[in-house]
Design an enzyme around this catalytic site. Structure first.
Site, PDB file in Angstrom:
ATOM      1  N   LYS A  22      42.395  86.731  33.882  1.00  0.00           N
ATOM      2  CA  LYS A  22      42.842  85.332  33.673  1.00  0.00           C
ATOM      3  C   LYS A  22      42.081  84.684  32.522  1.00  0.00           C
ATOM      4  O   LYS A  22      42.691  84.082  31.636  1.00  0.00           O
ATOM      5  CB  LYS A  22      42.609  84.544  34.964  1.00  0.00           C
ATOM      6  CG  LYS A  22      42.688  83.035  34.785  1.00  0.00           C
ATOM      7  CD  LYS A  22      42.474  82.283  36.078  1.00  0.00           C
ATOM      8  CE  LYS A  22      41.048  81.980  36.438  1.00  0.00           C
ATOM      9  NZ  LYS A  22      40.425  80.858  35.708  1.00  0.00           N
ATOM     10  N   ASN A  23      40.765  84.821  32.533  1.00  0.00           N
ATOM     11  CA  ASN A  23      39.965  84.071  31.563  1.00  0.00           C
ATOM     12  C   ASN A  23      39.961  84.689  30.173  1.00  0.00           C
ATOM     13  O   ASN A  23      39.329  84.163  29.255  1.00  0.00           O
ATOM     14  CB  ASN A  23      38.538  83.860  32.090  1.00  0.00           C
ATOM     15  CG  ASN A  23      38.534  82.864  33.241  1.00  0.00           C
ATOM     16  OD1 ASN A  23      39.516  82.173  33.476  1.00  0.00           O
ATOM     17  ND2 ASN A  23      37.416  82.799  33.967  1.00  0.00           N
ATOM     18  N   ARG A  93      41.819  72.992  33.397  1.00  0.00           N
ATOM     19  CA  ARG A  93      40.911  72.573  32.337  1.00  0.00           C
ATOM     20  C   ARG A  93      41.013  73.451  31.097  1.00  0.00           C
ATOM     21  O   ARG A  93      40.764  72.997  29.984  1.00  0.00           O
ATOM     22  CB  ARG A  93      39.471  72.632  32.841  1.00  0.00           C
ATOM     23  CG  ARG A  93      39.193  71.749  34.010  1.00  0.00           C
ATOM     24  CD  ARG A  93      37.767  71.941  34.401  1.00  0.00           C
ATOM     25  NE  ARG A  93      36.927  71.867  33.217  1.00  0.00           N
ATOM     26  CZ  ARG A  93      36.452  70.754  32.705  1.00  0.00           C
ATOM     27  NH1 ARG A  93      36.671  69.626  33.293  1.00  0.00           N
ATOM     28  NH2 ARG A  93      35.732  70.777  31.603  1.00  0.00           N
ATOM     29  N   CYS A 117      35.818  68.077  37.962  1.00  0.00           N
ATOM     30  CA  CYS A 117      36.589  68.963  38.826  1.00  0.00           C
ATOM     31  C   CYS A 117      35.726  69.337  40.015  1.00  0.00           C
ATOM     32  O   CYS A 117      34.571  68.911  40.109  1.00  0.00           O
ATOM     33  CB  CYS A 117      37.085  70.188  38.076  1.00  0.00           C
ATOM     34  SG  CYS A 117      35.838  71.432  37.839  1.00  0.00           S
ATOM     35  N   ARG A 122      31.611  69.121  34.103  1.00  0.00           N
ATOM     36  CA  ARG A 122      32.220  69.949  33.067  1.00  0.00           C
ATOM     37  C   ARG A 122      32.650  69.203  31.798  1.00  0.00           C
ATOM     38  O   ARG A 122      33.839  69.162  31.463  1.00  0.00           O
ATOM     39  CB  ARG A 122      33.388  70.752  33.646  1.00  0.00           C
ATOM     40  CG  ARG A 122      32.959  71.616  34.814  1.00  0.00           C
ATOM     41  CD  ARG A 122      34.072  72.443  35.361  1.00  0.00           C
ATOM     42  NE  ARG A 122      34.377  73.612  34.562  1.00  0.00           N
ATOM     43  CZ  ARG A 122      35.349  74.460  34.838  1.00  0.00           C
ATOM     44  NH1 ARG A 122      36.113  74.269  35.883  1.00  0.00           N
ATOM     45  NH2 ARG A 122      35.561  75.500  34.078  1.00  0.00           N
ATOM     46  N   ASP A 306      31.227  82.960  38.805  1.00  0.00           N
ATOM     47  CA  ASP A 306      32.552  83.152  39.408  1.00  0.00           C
ATOM     48  C   ASP A 306      32.540  84.153  40.567  1.00  0.00           C
ATOM     49  O   ASP A 306      33.565  84.346  41.224  1.00  0.00           O
ATOM     50  CB  ASP A 306      33.564  83.604  38.341  1.00  0.00           C
ATOM     51  CG  ASP A 306      33.906  82.479  37.381  1.00  0.00           C
ATOM     52  OD1 ASP A 306      33.594  81.313  37.683  1.00  0.00           O
ATOM     53  OD2 ASP A 306      34.491  82.769  36.317  1.00  0.00           O
ATOM     54  N   VAL A 328      24.742  77.561  36.889  1.00  0.00           N
ATOM     55  CA  VAL A 328      25.722  77.248  35.839  1.00  0.00           C
ATOM     56  C   VAL A 328      26.444  75.916  36.109  1.00  0.00           C
ATOM     57  O   VAL A 328      26.563  75.070  35.225  1.00  0.00           O
ATOM     58  CB  VAL A 328      26.741  78.399  35.672  1.00  0.00           C
ATOM     59  CG1 VAL A 328      27.763  78.071  34.589  1.00  0.00           C
ATOM     60  CG2 VAL A 328      26.025  79.703  35.324  1.00  0.00           C
TER      61      VAL A 328
HETATM   62  N1  EPU Z   1      29.112  72.435  29.476  1.00  0.00           N
HETATM   63  C1  EPU Z   1      28.662  71.292  28.857  1.00  0.00           C
HETATM   64  N2  EPU Z   1      29.274  70.881  27.703  1.00  0.00           N
HETATM   65  C2  EPU Z   1      30.332  71.560  27.146  1.00  0.00           C
HETATM   66  C3  EPU Z   1      30.774  72.735  27.790  1.00  0.00           C
HETATM   67  C4  EPU Z   1      30.136  73.150  28.944  1.00  0.00           C
HETATM   68  O1  EPU Z   1      27.733  70.634  29.330  1.00  0.00           O
HETATM   69  O2  EPU Z   1      30.834  71.132  26.116  1.00  0.00           O
HETATM   70  C5  EPU Z   1      28.436  72.921  30.696  1.00  0.00           C
HETATM   71  C6  EPU Z   1      29.353  72.966  31.911  1.00  0.00           C
HETATM   72  O3  EPU Z   1      29.442  71.711  32.546  1.00  0.00           O
HETATM   73  C7  EPU Z   1      28.689  74.023  32.756  1.00  0.00           C
HETATM   74  C8  EPU Z   1      28.140  74.996  31.729  1.00  0.00           C
HETATM   75  O4  EPU Z   1      28.106  74.271  30.498  1.00  0.00           O
HETATM   76  O5  EPU Z   1      27.636  73.466  33.498  1.00  0.00           O
HETATM   77  C9  EPU Z   1      28.950  76.251  31.511  1.00  0.00           C
HETATM   78  O6  EPU Z   1      30.309  75.936  31.413  1.00  0.00           O
HETATM   79  P1  EPU Z   1      31.322  76.745  30.494  1.00  0.00           P
HETATM   80  O7  EPU Z   1      31.762  75.849  29.383  1.00  0.00           O
HETATM   81  O8  EPU Z   1      30.777  78.068  30.142  1.00  0.00           O
HETATM   82  O9  EPU Z   1      32.553  76.922  31.484  1.00  0.00           O
HETATM   83  P2  EPU Z   1      34.063  76.940  31.042  1.00  0.00           P
HETATM   84  O10 EPU Z   1      34.178  77.534  29.705  1.00  0.00           O
HETATM   85  O11 EPU Z   1      34.677  75.616  31.290  1.00  0.00           O
HETATM   86  C10 EPU Z   1      34.610  79.339  31.886  1.00  0.00           C
HETATM   87  C11 EPU Z   1      35.552  79.949  32.876  1.00  0.00           C
HETATM   88  C12 EPU Z   1      35.102  79.571  34.279  1.00  0.00           C
HETATM   89  C13 EPU Z   1      33.677  80.103  34.483  1.00  0.00           C
HETATM   90  C14 EPU Z   1      32.744  79.543  33.389  1.00  0.00           C
HETATM   91  C15 EPU Z   1      31.352  80.100  33.456  1.00  0.00           C
HETATM   92  C16 EPU Z   1      37.616  80.035  31.649  1.00  0.00           C
HETATM   93  C17 EPU Z   1      39.000  79.564  31.456  1.00  0.00           C
HETATM   94  N3  EPU Z   1      36.899  79.476  32.608  1.00  0.00           N
HETATM   95  O12 EPU Z   1      34.681  77.940  32.094  1.00  0.00           O
HETATM   96  O13 EPU Z   1      35.976  80.229  35.174  1.00  0.00           O
HETATM   97  O14 EPU Z   1      33.193  79.704  35.728  1.00  0.00           O
HETATM   98  O15 EPU Z   1      33.290  79.842  32.102  1.00  0.00           O
HETATM   99  O16 EPU Z   1      31.366  81.480  33.349  1.00  0.00           O
HETATM  100  O17 EPU Z   1      37.172  80.941  30.950  1.00  0.00           O
HETATM  101  C18 EPU Z   1      37.064  80.563  37.226  1.00  0.00           C
HETATM  102  O18 EPU Z   1      37.682  81.497  36.705  1.00  0.00           O
HETATM  103  O19 EPU Z   1      37.072  80.345  38.468  1.00  0.00           O
HETATM  104  C19 EPU Z   1      36.283  79.662  36.384  1.00  0.00           C
HETATM  105  C20 EPU Z   1      35.885  78.443  36.787  1.00  0.00           C
END
Ligand code: EPU
Length: 423
Positions: A22-23, A93, A117, A122, A306, A328
């Site tokens: 998915k990701n 998201r 969320c 996030r 995850d 995280v």
């Molecule tokens: N964060 C910030 N600022 C930003 C971006 C992120 O503070 O601009 C913080 C977030 O709040 C969090 C941390 O950084 O505390 C890491 O978040 P990240 O941005 O890596 O998460 P994401 O990119 O929104 C992806 C996956 C998630 C997975 C996370 C961590 C996708 C579509 N989603 O989310 O997947 O948990 O990385 O590995 O790739 C899932 O599949 O269930 C899922 C939630």
């Protein structure tokens, strides 16, 4: 709303195939906006989140064709809209991933701010900061990110923290920027590397993806091509954990053991016997109860957030006690309250969950709160005595393809019912 009904206590046995990730599929579909030529994608999983991004692309004017073998052909020759509305972004998201490609190729984008969320606040500040460094003018108006740029230019960006979609968004924006972009402190997740590999097939010049420094030499345009999405490492880990909690013996195929070393090591610590080939993994509990383990989540290659909820289910039934620390996301323990209703003994202390395992988990009506939390409840239900009914399973359909079919294939007693109907 539909529910899943599980009659627990059956050790899982047999073989299943793992779906595409998915990701990886979500950013790759978003990245198709970067090219006007036809793109063929295979191993795209049938998931609600994929449907959401496909409808978002469709609304923007992208041509999308699905064939009977669920390959997708995408062509973003010209767009009619550069807008990702709140109604879609709120449900997923990852829709924010269209920001980088839209800005880079068309010079404008209006994308709803995702908001909070179930697993944390996030924010997307790192995505915006990176694009601003590349020359984008960004304002937040009425809940929308409004971004404009004549042509993005290369920049050296140091991410304040490791973000997966943040790294992906900036990498996509940089693919068509003028000059070189360097992303330091980039996310090293395999899905980031898969996106880079895909973009390189289309003619991008990206190196270092999969390490913490990614270098992108911008090109004037991208072409078409075919790409096979990598297997889902979290789906893989979830089924292996399901076999662990039920003291079963399973083989998962069409997967990549090299992507989940941290998960395999933890499962071995629980007492699982694991064998691997290039594209398969087998796990055998030899009928034994798993041992509880200590885990701390962190970005790849450390233990993935995850898989945290699923390992909580392992500890809930494990021998001894284990501590799981979530580093995280700040609020990713919603499944704990539900596991307590099934007889688990878990105490939350800040960002840690201390669990004393029990072999007397019992079925109960429980509610899914997010995707991985719902997987944790399914695992607990498979291990518990009696019947568990899980409400709000639309969360699970966002990320697990054919979950009842796959679990049934492994011998589980599981079925889906509409919420209102009698069982
Ligand atoms: N964060 C910030 N600022 C930003 C971006 C992120 O503070 O601009 C913080 C977030 O709040 C969090 C941390 O950084 O505390 C890491 O978040 P990240 O941005 O890596 O998460 P994401 O990119 O929104 C992806 C996956 C998630 C997975 C996370 C961590 C996708 C579509 N989603 O989310 O997947 O948990 O990385 O590995 O790739 C899932 O599949 O269930 C899922 C939630």
């Amino acid at each position: 709303m539909e529910k899943l009904i599980i009659k627990g206590g059956v050790p899982l046995t047999g073989e299943i195939k793992i779906s595409g990730a998915k990701n990886a599929a979500l950013p790759i579909l978003a990245a198709s906006l970067l090219s006007g030529a036809p793109i063929q994608l295979s191993n795209i999983p049938h998931l609600q989140d994929v449907t959401t991004i496909v409808s978002l692309l469709g609304q923007m004017g992208v041509n999308i064709t699905l064939d009977e073998r669920s390959n997708i052909e995408v062509q973003a020759a010209s767009l009619t809209s550069f807008h990702a509305p709140y109604e879609l972004v709120r449900t997923m998201r990852a829709s924010v991933l269209v920001l980088g490609p839209l800005l880079s190729r068309f010079g404008e984008a209006q994308v709803s701010l995702p908001g909070g969320c179930a697993i944390g606040t996030r924010p997307v500040d790192q995505h915006l900061k990176g694009m601003q460094a590349m020359g984008a003018e960004i304002s937040i108006e009425n809940g929308y990110i409004k971004a404009k740029a004549k042509r993005l230019h290369g920049a050296t960006i140091v991410m304040d923290l490791i973000t997966v979609t943040g790294t992906e968004n900036i990498m996509m924006a940089a693919a068509l920027a003028k000059g070189q972009t360097i992303i330091h402190n980039a996310a090293r997740e395999p899905e980031v590397e898969d996106l880079a590999n895909f973009l390189n097939v289309l003619g991008a010049k990206i190196s270092g993806a999969g390490t913490s420094t990614i270098v992108i030499d911008g090109v004037d345009e991208l072409g078409g091509g075919s790409y096979h999405v990598l297997p889902d490492r979290i789906e893989t880990g979830t089924y292996l954990a399901a076999a662990t909690v039920t003291r079963g013996r399973i083989k998962v195929k069409n997967t990549r053991p090299d992507l989940i070393e941290s998960i395999l090591l933890k499962l071995e610590e629980t007492g699982a016997h694991i064998d691997t080939g290039t594209d398969w993994i087998s796990l055998d509990m030899k009928g034994n109860r798993p041992r509880s383990v200590n885990i701390s989540t962190a970005p790849y290659p450390a233990f993935p957030t995850d898989m945290q909820a699923q390992m909580m289910a392992v500890n809930a039934v494990g021998e001894g006690s284990g501590v799981i620390t979530e580093t995280v996301f700040e609020n990713r323990f919603m499944h704990v309250q539900e596991l307590l209703r099934m007889g688990a003994d878990i105490t939350l202390k800040g960002n840690s969950a201390v669990c004393n395992g029990t072999d007397k988990l019992h079925g109960a009506p429980v509610m899914a709160t997010d995707l991985r939390a719902s997987a944790s409840l399914v695992l607990a239900g498979l291990a518990a005595k009696d019947e568990t009914s899980i409400d709000r399973i639309y969360h699970i359909d966002r990320g697990y393809e054919c979950i009842e079919e796959k679990l049934t294939q492994l011998g589980a007693r599981i079925h889906r019912i509409p919420s209102e109907s009698k069982q």
